[in-house]
Design an enzyme around this catalytic site. Structure first.
Site: not given
Length: 721
Positions: A79, A125, A128, A150
């Site tokens: 992200a 992300g 994910e 992260e």
């Protein structure tokens, strides 16, 4: 820009998500962020994903979806973390996470099978999103890597990763992935059940389509070990062990690690609904934490540095590299040049043994990758062929830059410059890997001094991410840029520093280690000294670091620093006894710590060599508070870092922070010496130094830069940056 504006400002821009319906009624969603080299998820993509899923649902004949990337070498690299900077409160960051969760939940609940076709980086992300798909297929390419990094930014996965991953691969493997942030390669991902198939890139899309056509598949059963750990007793034991091991590594300095454990446990104990709620709340709170702010600042700083040339002129093209010296440093430099930079390397040493030693460095390193199935033997052979060696200068007429890694002796290095000017091409840059000798002196007798520069690596070369690039007074801008370009090809972060004694990293390190030495001479045991600084956040304590670097190396640098910068750099005289006793540290198995002989069982925790105490004329007994030890050592480093900035040794506070964190392991969660001083405030730093000055002497006298900043209320970075 506000968070709400960030969600809507690009509504009119081209979508990054394109849907195409194939003749066989399989929909293909291609992710291709306009104008970017790699795909990263941005806030405005939430609406774009919703739109493309809505279009897909309206296709009445649709039998399934494949999601893949339109970029050549990445799926989704993560992200865009600038989204977090747009959030002004924990609530806004929590809302951002909830929107991500909600969007990916639509993929998970899609009425027909959705398969992710992964090639290249699938991180954060991106993973994910892939986890929300009903199945995952990845390419066997070396560029393919899956992970949730992260935690390295002081965060946790905020779009369902903490909930979906444990259910897919089991809690223990999921916790390991999320807590370390490590990358998983294709074959390993297949073994652990992270992906359902791994195939050559040429048939990736076709394999994903075939998987869609197979329809719904029952979820893979977890291995019996993971099922055992999923029971009440097994789960309790697992989380207890993981929490204990995590605390041993983080020393409580990284709150994200503890929150990850809590959130994963909540989801498993109370159900995914509670888990998603806990994940979003934790994401919001962590996003506003000072630790995440500091870690993100380092990420942005290192990213910016990788784009900088270092000089005002364009670099020369690099086609071949020469290395002088086949020792530990020379072997490491040759290794990263060939294996990461893909550049042919020519090593020169005085004998064949040195060349073989350098070749063995790379062979052994690549051997570990082959054994762990991360590299094929054929690829190892291909990379080894990039490295060759000779006891003369044959082949050096074709190299564009030479990195010298011979003994720290000025006349020898000057001779190397003369040799390269004689045997190499007229444009060849001479870069000296010196840790202490002035570059101006090395270039003093050069015919082309504008092509002489310092390039200081840190040991071990293949692991340490930093290099210091050191131009002297007449080094050309082209030489600086060319040297920085080489560092970037080697996968290094480069800071350009002035040609002053100790450069930057060793200059701020010396007073820190010297103060630890003074604490030792006051009778403080070696272990308690090192423990205090490790608990503070350094990877190793100052005494162990001296053993690792080499006690003899330290004693060579200190006199140079003292001669140029004054008596505050002088090491305690009593320490001469250590070197006179033949103790060089780890390299000869004799230092401040005990090093068992090869073949004997090696203890996980090293013990100090108690025979060092009578050598120094002291009786060791813990008497200093850990906070006092930490304050004395760290404040010496902070004061010297401020001096370096004031004197122009470093170009900016940003470079100083990167140098300290990447070069000597200054605690990353504090962001570096300058971020830390801003966090404390210049006034507090000065008052602390003045107190220590009264207690322990003039070495602690605050520098002029800090006194001025305290008086005027200044900071090193703008407020809120």
């Amino acid at each position: 820009m506000s968070f709400e504006n960030a969600l809507h400002e690009q509504r009119a821009k081209p979508s990054a998500f394109h849907l195409e319906l194939r003749p066989d009624n399989i929909g293909v969603i291609t992710i291709d962020v306009p104008g970017e080299k790699v795909n990263t998820l941005k806030a405005e993509f939430i609406e774009q994903i919703n739109d493309v899923l809505l279009k897909a649902q309206q296709l009445t004949t649709l039998e399934g979806l494949v999601i893949l990337s339109g970029k050549p070498d990445s799926f989704i690299a993560g992200a865009d973390i600038t989204m977090i900077a747009a959030c002004k409160s924990a609530k806004e960051a929590e809302t951002l996470a909830k929107k991500g969760q909600s969007t990916l939940a639509q993929i998970a609940a899609f009425p027909v099978p959705v398969v992710a076709a992964i090639h290249g980086a699938c991180l954060g992300g991106g993973l994910e999103l892939a986890l929300a798909c009903h199945s995952r297929v990845c390419s066997l390419d070396d560029k393919t890597a899956l992970g949730l990094p992260e935690v390295q930014l002081g965060l946790l996965p905020g779009s369902g990763g903490t909930q979906r991953l444990p259910r897919l691969i089991g809690a223990s493997k999921a916790l390991d992935m999320i807590l370390t942030g490590r990358h998983i390669r294709a074959r390993q991902a297949l073994r652990m059940g992270l992906v359902d198939d791994a195939v050559p890139q040429s048939i990736l899309l076709q394999t994903a389509i075939e998987r869609v056509k197979q329809g719904w598949k029952s979820r893979r059963t977890l291995p019996w070990q993971e099922r055992l750990l999923n029971g009440p007793l097994g789960r309790s034991l697992l989380f207890s062990i993981v929490r204990k091991k995590t605390l041993e590594k983080t020393h409580g300095n990284y709150p994200a690690a503890e929150r990850i454990i809590q959130v994963v446990r909540t989801g498993l104990d109370q159900g995914s609904g509670s888990g998603y709620e806990a994940e979003a709340r934790a994401f919001g709170e962590l996003a506003m934490s000072p630790q995440s702010g500091a870690l993100r600042s380092l990420f942005f700083a290192s990213t910016a540095l990788k784009k900088e040339r270092g000089g005002d002129a364009p670099p020369r093209e690099l086609r071949r590299v020469g290395v002088l010296g086949g020792g530990l440093m020379g072997g490491g430099i040759a290794c990263v040049t060939a294996t990461r930079g893909g550049l042919p390397v020519r090593i020169k040493d005085v004998n064949e043994q040195g060349i073989n030693h350098a070749l063995k460095y790379t062979w052994d390193l690549l051997g570990k990758r082959v054994r762990s199935k991360r590299m094929r033997p054929a690829e190892r052979q291909k990379q080894m062929m990039l490295i060759s060696g000779s006891t003369d200068y044959s082949g050096f007429e074709r190299v564009d830059i030479v990195v010298e890694a011979v003994f720290e002796e000025i006349t020898l290095k000057q001779q190397m410059v003369a040799d390269i000017e004689q045997y190499a091409a007229p444009h060849t840059v001479f870069a000296s890997n010196t840790s202490s000798l002035p570059i101006g002196q090395i270039a003093a007798k050069a015919a082309r001094p504008q092509q002489v520069i310092g390039l200081h690596y840190f040991s071990p070369v293949d692991k340490m991410p930093l290099v210091e690039v050191i131009p002297h007074a007449t080094t050309s801008e082209e030489t600086i840029a060319t040297t920085v370009a080489l560092a970037h090809k080697q996968g290094k972060t480069a800071i350009v520093v002035a040609d002053r004694a100790g450069f930057y990293v060793n200059r701020i390190l010396a007073p820190y280690i010297n103060e630890a030495a003074r604490c030792l001479l006051e009778g403080e045991p070696i272990e308690s000294l090192d423990k205090a600084l490790v608990d503070f956040g350094f990877p190793v304590g100052p005494i162990m670091l001296l053993d690792e670097v080499g006690i003899d190396v330290g004693t060579k640098i200190i006199p140079i620093l003292t001669a140029e910068l004054g008596p505050r750099f002088a090491a305690p005289a009593a320490f001469d006894a250590v070197l006179n006793d033949g103790r060089k540290g780890r390299k000869n198995g004799r230092g401040f710590y005990l090093y068992p002989a090869e073949g004997k069982s090696r203890q996980k925790r090293k013990n100090a060599d108690s025979s060092i105490y009578p050598l120094l004329g002291i009786t060791a007994k813990a008497h200093l508070q850990p906070a006092v030890i930490t304050q004395r050592c760290v404040m010496m480093m902070l004061n010297e870092a401020a001096r370096c900035l004031d004197e122009g040794v470093i170009r900016s506070a940003r470079d100083g922070d990167i140098g300290a964190v990447f070069g000597i392991g200054f605690p990353p969660f504090l962001g570096g010496p300058f971020r830390y001083m801003d966090e404390l405030g210049a006034e507090k730093v000065v008052k602390t130094l003045q107190y220590l000055q009264q207690q322990y002497g003039e070495n602690f006298a605050p520098c002029e830069r800090l006194l001025r900043m305290a008086q005027q209320g200044e900071r090193f970075y703008p407020q809120g940056s």
